[in-house]
Write a protein that holds these residues in place. Structure first.
Motif, PDB file in Angstrom:
ATOM      1  N   GLY A   1      -8.503   1.050  -7.463  1.00  0.00           N
ATOM      2  CA  GLY A   1      -7.764   2.294  -7.542  1.00  0.00           C
ATOM      3  C   GLY A   1      -8.604   3.540  -7.667  1.00  0.00           C
ATOM      4  O   GLY A   1      -9.824   3.530  -7.466  1.00  0.00           O
TER       5      GLY A   1
ATOM      6  N   HIS B   1      -3.404  -1.830  -6.266  1.00  0.00           N
ATOM      7  CA  HIS B   1      -3.744  -1.307  -4.950  1.00  0.00           C
ATOM      8  C   HIS B   1      -4.097  -2.470  -4.017  1.00  0.00           C
ATOM      9  O   HIS B   1      -4.388  -3.578  -4.467  1.00  0.00           O
ATOM     10  CB  HIS B   1      -4.908  -0.336  -5.054  1.00  0.00           C
TER      11      HIS B   1
ATOM     12  N   PRO C   1      -4.969   9.182  -5.503  1.00  0.00           N
ATOM     13  CA  PRO C   1      -4.723   7.816  -5.971  1.00  0.00           C
ATOM     14  C   PRO C   1      -4.984   7.661  -7.458  1.00  0.00           C
ATOM     15  O   PRO C   1      -5.927   8.229  -8.005  1.00  0.00           O
ATOM     16  CB  PRO C   1      -5.707   6.976  -5.146  1.00  0.00           C
TER      17      PRO C   1
ATOM     18  N   TRP D   1      -7.964   4.269  -2.664  1.00  0.00           N
ATOM     19  CA  TRP D   1      -6.702   3.712  -2.179  1.00  0.00           C
ATOM     20  C   TRP D   1      -6.748   2.195  -2.083  1.00  0.00           C
ATOM     21  O   TRP D   1      -5.813   1.578  -1.576  1.00  0.00           O
ATOM     22  CB  TRP D   1      -6.340   4.320  -0.830  1.00  0.00           C
TER      23      TRP D   1
ATOM     24  N   ALA E   1       0.806  -1.208   0.000  1.00  0.00           N
ATOM     25  CA  ALA E   1       0.000   0.000   0.000  1.00  0.00           C
ATOM     26  C   ALA E   1       0.845   1.266   0.000  1.00  0.00           C
ATOM     27  O   ALA E   1       0.330   2.356  -0.158  1.00  0.00           O
ATOM     28  CB  ALA E   1      -0.907   0.011   1.231  1.00  0.00           C
TER      29      ALA E   1
END
Length: 501
Positions: free
Chosen positions: A474, A454, A441, A470, A306
């Motif tokens: 995505g 992600h 993001p 996040w 992450a």
């Protein structure tokens, strides 16, 4: 009926909440700010209105599906969707420019040939054919299915069918979006158009995998859309759909801990010390924040990380209040390309080095009566992808980028300086205040050794799920909506859920 606590009221969170409520669950959303929408906000002053997050929508089918699945009233009964045509006007440093029609391959090919010279349109059209192949290969596992433990299939072979390129007695194929531009498009201006699609999503063209070709393909295939009244109206419609389905919202409620009981998520604790028990917890927050809310690792070793090494780019935005109405025939979106794009890329890669460089600037001129005091005024939004690590707390940095954006916008807005009543600056700090993260993001992409994927929607803590930009798949409005559908499916159908249909 299960009790479900949702952390955050972003678009992905609300998409999940509405679907879960329709399935019969009791859903409560806890939002630390005083409003919904995450990054989809509006700024208002003196009768002017501005979208401060996304200004356009691609893949509206994602939200059409949400409204179909959560009630009889379709999306078009709640908001007015307008197809933006031309899709974009591109202005280049050599003085040339091109207007690209919306969702028309033949029209785009013709426009590029006329504006940039014979052959330019053919090369772009051939690129779109290859981009479609990458889209067909990745759409299902990348966008419509949960990220399974064997996610490495998305990190392996590059799905974009690059054209062989001979260089120094070697045959090579493009592995990055920048290499596609250099080797396959063979025109600085076509390269600029391609790179602007990556930058618009906060992706660095020199490192984004060739599979990022799906981003311009999405616009080409599914069109570019505007929501009358601004994209904030889409957030309002989703919020109201949640209320209609009896989702409860608690604003000004900061979650400080995810509770555990018997080895699974059991609710949330709030900043005021109160506790809300739940059978499932859905988190629409940045991964770094989510880690502080739990007491255990959320991913197995080797899972998608992450927190990639460098902070992703973010956005710098100017909101302009102008006297005088928009001239007839003005393009809704203009992209102004810089004279030295490589310098822009270099600065994004190492913001602590050279002086900031003039970025690629997007100018949005919706001409929407709802966003201006009257027909004798106009609201305009300027934005650029910038480094989150630049010195945004220094006035000099803000002034420098303000000058960059205003100078670039002069080629898109006639008489800009003379018409300017006032402007509002929005730095990455504003984004962080509203969303909890100063970065934006990007959509998930295949290849690149998994660096552009992600975290999965599920976690190692049973009962805790991730949703929003996040998490898989995505960032971006359509991707956030897809994440909501995936999380709802995982909760309602359990681990056997194989993805949206």
């Amino acid at each position: 009926m299960a009790r479900i606590a949702v952390i955050g009221a972003g678009m992905g969170a609300m998409a999940a909440a509405a679907r879960l409520a329709v399935a019969g669950h009791r859903v409560v959303v806890y939002e630390r700010t005083e409003t919904y929408g995450g990054a989809v906000r509006r700024f208002e002053r003196d009768g002017f209105g501005f979208d401060t997050g996304p200004g356009l929508l691609t893949l509206p089918a994602v939200y059409r599906d949400l409204f179909v699945k959560t009630g009889k009233e379709p999306l078009e009964d709640r908001v007015e969707l307008v197809q933006v045509d031309p899709s974009a006007r591109h202005v280049f440093p050599d003085g040339s420019e091109v207007l690209l029609p919306n969702a028309s391959r033949a029209g785009v090919v013709s426009a590029l040939d006329e504006a940039l010279g014979a052959g330019a349109g053919g090369r772009w059209g051939d690129f779109l054919v290859r981009a479609r192949e990458a889209w067909d290969r990745t759409r299902r596992p990348l966008l419509e299915e949960p990220l399974w433990p064997d996610w490495q299939v998305l990190a392996g072979k590059e799905p974009y069918p690059a054209v062989p390129h001979k260089r120094l007695l070697r045959t090579r194929r493009a592995r990055t979006l920048a290499e596609i531009g250099f080797w396959e498009l063979r025109d600085d201006r076509l390269e600029g158009i391609l790179m602007s699609h990556a930058l618009a999503y906060g992706l660095a063209p020199w490192s984004a995998p060739a599979s990022a070709a799906v981003l311009p393909y999405m616009e080409h295939a599914f069109g570019t859309w505007y929501v009358r009244g601004g994209i904030r109206e889409l957030a309002r419609a989703v919020y109201e759909r949640c209320l209609q389905r009896r989702v409860e919202f608690v604003f000004g409620a900061e979650v400080t801990r995810v509770l555990e009981k018997d080895g699974r998520a059991a609710g949330v604790e709030l900043a005021d010390g109160s506790v809300a028990e739940a059978d499932h917890v859905v988190a629409d927050v940045h991964p770094a924040l989510l880690r502080t809310l739990t007491e255990r690792p959320l991913d197995d070793e080797g899972d998608v990380r992450a927190d990639p090494g460098a902070a992703p780019p973010t956005r710098f935005t100017l909101l302009l209040a102008l006297r005088g109405g928009r001239e007839p025939g003005a393009a809704h979106r203009t992209v102004v390309h810089p004279a030295a794009p490589e310098s822009e890329w270099d600065f994004l890669a190492s913001p602590g080095g050279d002086e900031p460089r003039c970025p690629t600037v997007t100018v949005l001129r919706p001409g929407d009566p709802a966003l201006r005091p009257d027909g004798d005024h106009e609201s305009v939004v300027l934005s650029a992808t910038v480094s989150a690590e630049a010195a945004w707390d220094e006035d000099g940095t803000v002034r420098r980028y303000t000058d960059f954006l205003l100078a670039a916008a002069e080629s898109a807005v006639p008489g800009l300086r003379e018409r300017l009543l006032w402007h509002e600056v929005r730095t990455p700090a504003h984004v962080e205040d509203e969303t909890g993260s100063g970065s934006v993001p990007a959509p998930a992409l295949a290849a690149g050794q998994g660096r552009f994927l992600h975290p999965a929607n599920t976690t190692r803590l049973p009962g805790l799920y991730r949703v929003g930009g996040w998490s898989h798949p995505g960032g971006g409005l359509p991707h956030a909506g897809m994440s909501g559908a995936l999380v709802a499916g995982l909760i309602v159908e359990g681990p056997d859920f194989r993805g949206s249909q």
